[in-house]
Design an enzyme around this catalytic site. Structure first.
Site, mmCIF file in Angstrom:
data_model
loop_
_atom_site.group_PDB
_atom_site.id
_atom_site.type_symbol
_atom_site.label_atom_id
_atom_site.label_comp_id
_atom_site.label_asym_id
_atom_site.label_seq_id
_atom_site.Cartn_x
_atom_site.Cartn_y
_atom_site.Cartn_z
ATOM 1 N N ASP A 52 54.257 -24.403 -11.336
ATOM 2 C CA ASP A 52 54.723 -24.814 -11.790
ATOM 3 C C ASP A 52 56.471 -24.641 -11.006
ATOM 4 O O ASP A 52 57.029 -25.591 -10.233
ATOM 5 C CB ASP A 52 55.286 -24.901 -13.325
ATOM 6 N N GLY A 81 50.823 -17.717 -7.217
ATOM 7 C CA GLY A 81 49.235 -17.254 -7.680
ATOM 8 C C GLY A 81 48.026 -17.822 -7.110
ATOM 9 O O GLY A 81 47.898 -18.928 -6.734
ATOM 10 N N THR A 136 47.832 -23.939 -12.224
ATOM 11 C CA THR A 136 47.892 -22.699 -12.369
ATOM 12 C C THR A 136 46.359 -22.420 -13.127
ATOM 13 O O THR A 136 46.297 -23.063 -13.711
ATOM 14 C CB THR A 136 49.039 -23.361 -13.170
ATOM 15 N N ARG A 176 50.857 -15.993 -18.028
ATOM 16 C CA ARG A 176 52.191 -15.977 -18.843
ATOM 17 C C ARG A 176 53.247 -15.959 -19.563
ATOM 18 O O ARG A 176 53.925 -15.384 -20.280
ATOM 19 C CB ARG A 176 52.750 -16.331 -17.215
ATOM 20 N N ASP A 185 46.631 -20.857 -15.470
ATOM 21 C CA ASP A 185 47.112 -21.021 -17.288
ATOM 22 C C ASP A 185 47.080 -21.590 -17.915
ATOM 23 O O ASP A 185 47.024 -21.892 -18.701
ATOM 24 C CB ASP A 185 49.070 -20.052 -16.951
ATOM 25 N N ARG A 216 54.034 -15.667 -3.913
ATOM 26 C CA ARG A 216 55.529 -15.667 -3.942
ATOM 27 C C ARG A 216 55.914 -15.358 -3.425
ATOM 28 O O ARG A 216 56.159 -13.940 -3.121
ATOM 29 C CB ARG A 216 54.637 -14.643 -5.728
ATOM 30 N N ASP A 245 49.074 -25.094 -17.498
ATOM 31 C CA ASP A 245 50.546 -25.061 -18.621
ATOM 32 C C ASP A 245 51.471 -25.661 -17.860
ATOM 33 O O ASP A 245 52.543 -25.798 -18.392
ATOM 34 C CB ASP A 245 50.990 -23.818 -19.670
HETATM 35 O O1 F6P Z 1 50.966 -17.177 -12.694
HETATM 36 C C1 F6P Z 1 49.310 -17.379 -13.093
HETATM 37 C C2 F6P Z 1 49.326 -15.814 -13.556
HETATM 38 O O2 F6P Z 1 47.493 -15.607 -13.176
HETATM 39 C C3 F6P Z 1 49.781 -15.536 -14.420
HETATM 40 O O3 F6P Z 1 48.011 -16.045 -15.929
HETATM 41 C C4 F6P Z 1 49.592 -13.766 -14.157
HETATM 42 O O4 F6P Z 1 50.940 -13.387 -14.804
HETATM 43 C C5 F6P Z 1 50.213 -14.207 -13.010
HETATM 44 O O5 F6P Z 1 49.523 -14.472 -12.338
HETATM 45 C C6 F6P Z 1 49.996 -12.307 -12.301
HETATM 46 O O6 F6P Z 1 50.820 -12.450 -10.763
HETATM 47 P P1 F6P Z 1 50.372 -11.944 -9.656
HETATM 48 O O7 F6P Z 1 49.033 -11.920 -9.003
HETATM 49 O O8 F6P Z 1 51.605 -11.699 -8.812
HETATM 50 O O9 F6P Z 1 50.125 -10.326 -10.087
#
Ligand code: F6P
Length: 352
Positions: free
Chosen positions: A111, A20, A133, A179, A135, A81, A137
């Site tokens: 990660d 992301g 990230t 997440r 998040d 992704r 984490d």
């Molecule tokens: O991993 C980072 C994150 O921002 C999460 O908090 C969220 O669930 C996810 O990416 C959303 O991903 P996408 O943009 O692929 O929907």
């Protein structure tokens, strides 16, 4: 991990962003690329993360490409992704393309990205990671690119929701990103004065949540703001796990479609006695300009990654411990998530 001779003016350094996007990625790319170009190296921008390295979609970066990007959100390289194992063979193509085209690779990502970096480094590929990230984490580091911007956006959103919640005497449920962990909900919620924060690490039941709202109302508070991390376990709240699988990359559940914020709001509404509204902050937390803090630290970890690459120190990632940057083996970040510590959640809870 031992440093070798610094190579001036002779390396081809690739840089990619994977997973992301997050505000601050461009500041990190800029740091790697400008420092390398000014030392006389060639810099190759790989498009769209690992997919661009698997099919070698890449272009040389020039100083002009980096002008004005330090404060720009997103990533000028594009990201994706992408599942290198599906269809099979992606990892081998990445290994082959690194061997054919690059003397060093800086891989900026979370990660999942760093697990790939680690796998590549174990097979001798000259890879250095950079921690990203939203998040927050990633194991072993106090800083991840994008988190400071995300919590600033959460805090500003709560400030805005506060005035309308107070005016209408409502309960506002606000779903944040996160997440697997509650960093964004907890620290964004702390900064924005949330009246209750619900995170995966310290589960609450719906009864706990409603009892808290009733207590606040009895104490004379006409409104409440409840921050909920998107990754909170629905079954703990009395629901059933739901959500659509992502069609992109490794097929995890798209958490926004699980709807934990709406679930909590509906249960509060069903209890009766509260007027409830829900806000899902979603990708607003990932868009727009990075904060100054994210720009500075993304620049610092990007610069440290460049320094490692140019000295021939591969298989490592610059991590932030307190106010220091330390170089650690990639395996440190590859093995799981950093959970929100109890004392930080307790501090948040002291203000509920
Ligand atoms: O991993 C980072 C994150 O921002 C999460 O908090 C969220 O669930 C996810 O990416 C959303 O991903 P996408 O943009 O692929 O929907």
């Amino acid at each position: 991990m031992e440093g070798a001779e610094r190579r001036v003016g002779s390396m081809r350094i690739g840089v990619l962003t994977a997973g992301g996007d997050a505000p601050g990625l461009n500041a990190a790319i800029r740091a790697v690329a400008l420092m390398a170009l000014r030392d006389g190296h060639e810099v190759i921008g790989i498009s769209n993360g690992w997919s661009g390295l698997a099919d070698y979609t890449a272009r040389p970066l020039k100083e002009q490409d980096l002008a004005g990007v330090v404060g720009l959100g997103g990533t000028l390289l594009g990201t994706a992704r992408y599942d290198l194992d599906n269809p099979a063979g992606g990892r081998d193509r990445v290994l082959a393309n690194i061997a054919e085209h690059l003397d060093g690779l800086v891989a900026i990502g979370g990660d999942g990205t760093q697990r790939i970096s680690h796998w590549l480094a174990e097979r001798g590929a000259p890879v250095v990671g950079v921690p990203k990230t939203l998040d927050n984490d990633l194991l072993g580091t106090d800083y991840c690119i994008g988190f400071d911007t995300a919590i600033s956006i959460v805090a500003e959103s709560l400030d805005r929701l506060y005035t309308t919640a107070a005016s209408h005497h409502r309960v506002m449920v606000v779903e944040t990103m996160g997440r697997s962990t509650g960093w964004v909900a907890a620290l964004g919620g702390l900064a924005g004065g949330a009246d209750l924060i619900v995170v995966p690490e310290f589960p609450l039941t719906m009864e706990d949540i409603i009892a808290h709202l009733v207590r606040r109302r009895s104490a004379g508070y006409g409104f409440s703001i409840v921050a909920v991390a998107e990754g909170v376990n629905l079954s703990t709240l009395g629901g059933t796990e739901a959500g659509e699988l992502s069609t992109e990359g490794v097929r995890g559940v798209r958490l926004a479609t699980r709807g934990v914020g709406h679930f909590v709001a509906k249960r509060i509404d069903e209890h009766g006695g509260f007027e409830v509204r829900t806000t899902v902050l979603g990708h607003l937390q990932r868009g727009g300009s990075p904060t100054a803090y994210d720009r500075i630290w993304a620049t610092r970890v990007g610069a440290a990654a460049y320094e490692a690459a140019v000295e021939g120190t591969f298989g490592v990632i610059p991590l932030v411990r307190g106010a220091e940057i330390v170089l650690r083996p990639l395996e440190v970040v590859a093995g799981g998530q950093r959970r929100l510590p109890r004392e930080l959640y307790d501090l948040c809870a002291a203000f509920f």
